[in-house]
Design an enzyme around this catalytic site. Structure first.
Site, short mmCIF file in Angstrom:
data_model
loop_
_atom_site.label_atom_id
_atom_site.label_comp_id
_atom_site.label_asym_id
_atom_site.label_seq_id
_atom_site.Cartn_x
_atom_site.Cartn_y
_atom_site.Cartn_z
N GLY A 46 0.78 -1.23 0.00
CA GLY A 46 0.00 0.00 0.00
C GLY A 46 0.81 1.27 0.00
N GLN A 105 -14.27 18.65 10.29
CA GLN A 105 -13.68 18.57 11.63
C GLN A 105 -12.84 19.82 11.88
OE1 GLN A 105 -12.00 14.68 12.66
NE2 GLN A 105 -13.09 13.76 10.94
N ASP A 178 -29.57 24.79 6.74
CA ASP A 178 -29.34 24.92 8.18
C ASP A 178 -28.83 26.32 8.45
OD1 ASP A 178 -26.43 24.97 7.82
OD2 ASP A 178 -26.60 22.82 7.46
N LYS A 201 -32.97 22.59 11.59
CA LYS A 201 -32.76 21.16 11.83
C LYS A 201 -32.00 20.96 13.13
CE LYS A 201 -28.22 20.60 9.74
NZ LYS A 201 -27.40 19.97 8.71
N ARG A 203 -29.25 18.01 14.67
CA ARG A 203 -28.46 16.81 14.39
C ARG A 203 -28.23 16.03 15.67
NH1 ARG A 203 -25.25 15.48 10.14
NH2 ARG A 203 -25.44 17.58 9.24
N ASP A 229 -25.96 24.29 -0.59
CA ASP A 229 -25.08 23.72 0.44
C ASP A 229 -23.67 23.62 -0.13
OD1 ASP A 229 -24.39 22.76 2.91
OD2 ASP A 229 -25.83 21.12 2.91
N THR A 234 -23.92 11.76 2.42
CA THR A 234 -24.84 10.63 2.28
C THR A 234 -26.20 11.05 1.73
OG1 THR A 234 -25.65 10.88 4.55
CG2 THR A 234 -23.74 9.44 4.21
N THR A 237 -29.29 14.75 5.02
CA THR A 237 -29.67 16.10 5.42
C THR A 237 -30.45 16.81 4.32
OG1 THR A 237 -27.72 16.29 6.84
CG2 THR A 237 -28.77 18.34 6.16
#
Length: 324
Positions: A46, A105, A178, A201, A203, A229, A234, A237
């Site tokens: 790898g 993050q 949001d 919303k 979360r 957005d 996924t 939202t």
């Protein structure tokens, strides 16, 4: 007289990792240059090997790599490519990240969490990057994580002009999915002359990608709603927000996002959604299973190429967006 004088000209060289070569080729075409031939492969365990097949000594080097899946592999490849350029005596190294990995993050929500977006910036700087060019960061504060110049490009002109040309603007409402996207949605409103609505919303902090939509703030009855957005991962939202708009009487919903991450259940959610069109840019490659009629992909290559030319010629990247 001591020393040696030289009258050499500046040289731009464009490099690409293996994550999203199609975008790099488009940028190269817009700049009128070729991508530097690069030998890159994975060892059996790898590990990644990279070698450039042209000299980069004294050149202003621009390295394009979008952080798509498998994201950790492509970030590591980019760091190795930066290191190779540093050791090849490049005059400057500009890292072009159309999609900046780990951008979500960007702060600590709870104790004992990392700030991974800062870590990525530190890794790039340590590897040898002098400058970062990126598109629509998740939050503007990430620009301060990198100890050097950061050119933050915007997809809003590309996306908004496309939507504005398709929809009757008198029936258009711009919707923020949001509270965090309200500032961006405001810019859309200014550009399109449309009113603003917000989907409130909440979360679940203990469950990733789990969102409960509460209510729509603003008038969406019989309106064509454009949900704006920065990224769709996924799809949970944004599809829940679209359902809330339809439940409040929206005539139609169009979804726009700069980065189509589209992982996990996104394919099924987008296919089954009542949204009439999903509009993304090509900062990330679109998965082959999502080549649907209601998915439109717009190119950011002209914008990125213009920004790189401004950087190379010591011009103004900000001027690309001031007239917008």
């Amino acid at each position: 007289m001591t020393g040696i004088k030289t009258t050499g000209e500046k040289k731009l060289m464009l490099f690409s990792g293996r994550a999203h070569p199609e975008l790099a080729e488009e940028v190269a075409h817009q700049l009128g240059v070729g991508l530097v031939p690069t030998k890159a492969f994975d060892f059996a365990n790898g590990e990644i090997y990279v070698r450039y097949q042209e000299s980069a000594r004294g050149a202003d080097c621009f390295l394009i790599q979008s952080h798509t899946a498998p994201i950790n592999k492509w970030i590591m490849e980019q760091l190795i490519m930066i290191d190779a350029l540093k050791r090849a005596s490049a005059r400057s190294i500009t890292v072009v990240c159309p999609f900046y990995g780990y951008a979500r993050q960007d702060k600590k929500h709870r104790g004992r969490e990392p700030i991974s977006a800062r870590l990525i910036a530190d890794l790039m700087k340590t590897a040898g990057a002098d400058r970062v060019v990126t598109v629509d960061l998740h939050t503007d504060q990430i620009m301060g994580f990198f100890d050097g110049p950061v050119d933050h490009l915007f997809a809003l002109p590309v996306l908004a002009d496309y939507v504005g040309a398709k929809v009757d603007r008198s029936k258009l409402t711009v919707v923020s999915p949001d509270a965090g996207r309200v500032r961006v949605a405001d810019r859309w409103c200014d550009r399109l002359g449309a009113p603003l609505a917000i989907v409130h919303k909440r979360r679940d902090k203990d469950v990733a990608n789990q969102v409960t939509v509460h209510e729509v703030v603003g008038d969406v009855q019989d309106r064509v709603c454009v949900l704006v957005d920065d990224m769709i991962d996924t799809g949970g939202t944004i599809c829940a927000a679209a359902d809330a708009l339809f439940a409040n009487g929206a005539a139609d919903v169009i979804v726009t996002a700069t980065h189509g991450v589209l992982s996990g259940p996104a394919a099924d959610r987008l296919k089954n959604s009542k949204v009439s069109e999903f509009v993304f840019t090509n900062t990330l490659p679109t998965p082959s299973e999502l080549e649907l009629d209601k998915i439109t992909v717009l190119s950011m290559a002209p914008t990125i190429a213009r920004a790189l030319r401004e950087v190379f010629e010591d011009g103004s990247v900000t001027s690309l967006f001031e007239e917008q």
